[in-house]
Write an enzyme that holds these catalytic residues in place. Structure first.
Site, mmCIF file in Angstrom:
data_model
loop_
_atom_site.group_PDB
_atom_site.id
_atom_site.type_symbol
_atom_site.label_atom_id
_atom_site.label_comp_id
_atom_site.label_asym_id
_atom_site.label_seq_id
_atom_site.Cartn_x
_atom_site.Cartn_y
_atom_site.Cartn_z
ATOM 1 N N ASP A 1 36.358 37.721 39.480
ATOM 2 C CA ASP A 1 36.890 39.069 39.666
ATOM 3 C C ASP A 1 36.042 39.747 40.736
ATOM 4 O O ASP A 1 34.917 40.172 40.486
ATOM 5 C CB ASP A 1 36.854 39.855 38.352
ATOM 6 C CG ASP A 1 37.465 41.250 38.519
ATOM 7 O OD1 ASP A 1 37.810 41.624 39.661
ATOM 8 O OD2 ASP A 1 37.597 41.964 37.507
ATOM 9 N N LYS B 1 40.109 47.550 45.551
ATOM 10 C CA LYS B 1 39.184 48.476 46.217
ATOM 11 C C LYS B 1 39.189 48.336 47.755
ATOM 12 O O LYS B 1 40.094 48.862 48.390
ATOM 13 C CB LYS B 1 37.798 48.360 45.582
ATOM 14 C CG LYS B 1 37.898 48.798 44.089
ATOM 15 C CD LYS B 1 36.603 48.946 43.335
ATOM 16 C CE LYS B 1 36.858 49.580 41.978
ATOM 17 N NZ LYS B 1 36.534 48.790 40.805
ATOM 18 N N TYR C 1 33.612 44.409 33.628
ATOM 19 C CA TYR C 1 34.825 45.214 33.497
ATOM 20 C C TYR C 1 35.917 44.591 34.348
ATOM 21 O O TYR C 1 35.684 44.222 35.496
ATOM 22 C CB TYR C 1 34.563 46.649 33.960
ATOM 23 C CG TYR C 1 35.779 47.554 33.907
ATOM 24 C CD1 TYR C 1 36.325 47.942 32.679
ATOM 25 C CD2 TYR C 1 36.370 48.036 35.074
ATOM 26 C CE1 TYR C 1 37.434 48.784 32.633
ATOM 27 C CE2 TYR C 1 37.478 48.874 35.030
ATOM 28 C CZ TYR C 1 38.006 49.248 33.798
ATOM 29 O OH TYR C 1 39.097 50.079 33.761
HETATM 30 C C1 LIG Z 1 37.476 48.554 39.539
HETATM 31 C C2 LIG Z 1 37.551 47.225 38.941
HETATM 32 C C3 LIG Z 1 38.711 46.754 38.301
HETATM 33 C C4 LIG Z 1 39.902 47.638 38.048
HETATM 34 O O1 LIG Z 1 40.490 48.099 39.216
HETATM 35 P P1 LIG Z 1 41.412 49.404 39.170
HETATM 36 O O2 LIG Z 1 41.942 49.513 40.555
HETATM 37 O O3 LIG Z 1 40.506 50.524 38.766
HETATM 38 O O4 LIG Z 1 42.465 49.153 38.152
HETATM 39 C C5 LIG Z 1 38.746 45.447 37.876
HETATM 40 N N1 LIG Z 1 37.685 44.627 38.042
HETATM 41 C C6 LIG Z 1 36.553 45.044 38.632
HETATM 42 C C7 LIG Z 1 35.429 44.084 38.819
HETATM 43 C C8 LIG Z 1 36.443 46.354 39.085
HETATM 44 O O5 LIG Z 1 35.289 46.764 39.639
#
Ligand SMILES: *Cc1c(COP(=O)(O)O)cnc(C)c1O
Length: 426
Positions: free
Chosen positions: A238, A266, A144
């Site tokens: 990512d 995060k 994701y």
């Molecule tokens: C949470 C997440 C996102 C998206 O971040 P948001 O702050 O929710 O937009 C993108 N990539 C990864 C790997 C994530 O865990």
């Protein structure tokens, strides 16, 4: 445990907000039941409006590595608010946090801040395309990367396919440049390269946390790196979730494979909305205003968010041994779950990376999304409901990762393991 007030609040929320929530997973659709509405939190505990307390293994989906209302982060936020909530002009705190990140990640020479992980990834991909002059991108099924159009893609099983949108509202014209490969399967990536006229970037969660916790094999990442080098393709890690969660120096310090770009979020916001993307100087210098690739944000580098992030990351830097402590606790928690499951003849697979933990009710090892999806989802739903009723707040989907914060003690871990046994017995 009573949930009357939450049930009432959920009913009312649904009148005004689609599904009653501002992010779909919060609605508990895949496990059933009513999501507790939260009143406040402190340390390891969440408290709902009915007065129930829970040990929190979600930690706002990752950001709160020091638990709720960590004193030094709280103080940094309050002090920042007193100076002003937003200026739309440069501040020194942005450079301080940027320097901390650049000093920490080998592969990041320069970094830009945005307000969410979604924005970070979306911008990183635009930059990779602008830098390489190519259009196609490769992502992995089960990873994701936020909800931007070209990344909301799933693919048919098996062969590499040009992605089909996984949500209405995303024109297939927007996703025809997104190719989908299978995690931990280098042949599927090679097929993407064969089918494409030019791949700008391969984006991967090096420690996938959005199909449950499924780390990439080292050998697979090494081959991915070679493939990207061969084709002049940008490799993006990512690490919105895994960054500062699995280890201090990034996944590259565990896998020994260096990406060209990294996306973060995060933990780097200390609980405030922050995202970031960074990478090699020659790539980052293509970004506006230094270069031609446009990207902007009214609240980007917000001083309150930067202050919270700086407090969190500098505290981690000074306390790097917390990763060992958190990993030991995560391992004990998963070991406890395995012991209980062995006793009750329930098949389970567990994984730990630093403060991240994951488990699947499955009898075979999980290496990719299809493996994850073959786990016992019904049992997970019952397990989740049971644990919640006992006062343990776990992620409400088997495709999510669990988190240990420094506020969670060894005693709480042992107590939770007893909870596992009680719940799984029934
Ligand atoms: C949470 C997440 C996102 C998206 O971040 P948001 O702050 O929710 O937009 C993108 N990539 C990864 C790997 C994530 O865990």
């Amino acid at each position: 445990m009573k949930f009357e007030k939450s049930q009432e609040a959920f009913k009312e929320a649904k009148e005004y907000i689609p599904g009653g929530v501002d992010s779909p997973v919060r609605a508990f659709n895949s496990v059933g039941g009513t999501p507790p509405f939260i009143k406040e939190a402190k340390g390891a505990y969440l408290y709902d409006i009915d007065g129930n307390g829970y040990i929190d293994y979600v930690q706002s989906w990752g950001p709160l590595i020091f638990g709720h209302r960590d004193e030094s982060i709280e103080e940094a936020i309050v002090e920042a608010v007193k100076r002003g909530t937003s200026f739309g002009a440069p501040t020194e705190i942005e450079t301080k946090l940027a320097k901390l990140i650049v000093d920490t990640f080998d592969s990041i020479d320069k970094v830009r801040f945005v307000s969410s992980g979604t924005e970070a990834v979306m911008s990183a991909i635009r930059l990779a395309r602008g830098y390489t002059g190519k259009d196609d991108i490769v992502k992995f099924s089960g990873c994701y990367h936020g909800h931007s159009d070209s990344l909301l893609v799933s693919a048919g099983s098996g062969a590499a396919t040009f992605g089909t949108p996984s949500s209405p509202g995303v024109p297939s014209d927007f996703t025809k440049h997104t190719l989908v490969a299978t995690y931990n399967d280098i042949e599927s990536v090679k097929r993407c390269f064969n089918e494409s006229d030019g791949i700008a970037c391969v984006i991967i969660e090096p420690i996938a946390g959005n199909m449950g916790l499924v780390p990439a094999d080292k050998e697979f990442l090494k081959e991915l790196r070679e493939l990207c080098d061969e084709h002049n393709t940008v490799l993006i890690f990512d690490e919105v979730m895994s960054g500062f969660r699995a280890t201090f120096y990034g996944a590259e310090s565990i896998t020994a494979v260096k990406p060209d770009m990294v996306t973060l979020g995060k933990v780097i916001g200390g609980g405030m909305p922050v995202g970031a993307f960074g990478g090699k100087k020659e790539i980052m210098s293509k970004l506006s205003p230094e270069g031609p690739v446009y990207q902007a944000g009214t609240l980007s580098g917000n001083p309150v968010a930067m202050s919270a992030g700086y407090a969190a990351i500098s505290k981690l830097k000074q306390n790097q041994r917390v990763y060992g402590v958190l990993e030991a606790r995560a391992k004990r928690l998963m070991e406890g779950l395995e012991e209980v499951c062995a006793k009750l003849d329930i098949p389970v697979q567990t994984t730990v990376r630093g403060s991240m933990f994951g488990f699947f009710f499955n009898d075979k090892e999980v290496k990719n999304f299809d493996d994850a999806a073959s786990s016992d989802e019904k049992l997970f739903a019952k397990f989740h409901q049971g644990m919640l009723n006992e006062g343990y707040y776990f992620a409400c989907s088997m495709y999510e990762t669990g988190f240990i914060s420094t506020a969670i003690t060894d005693e709480m871990i042992e107590e939770t393991i007893k909870g596992f046994e009680k719940v799984l017995r029934t």
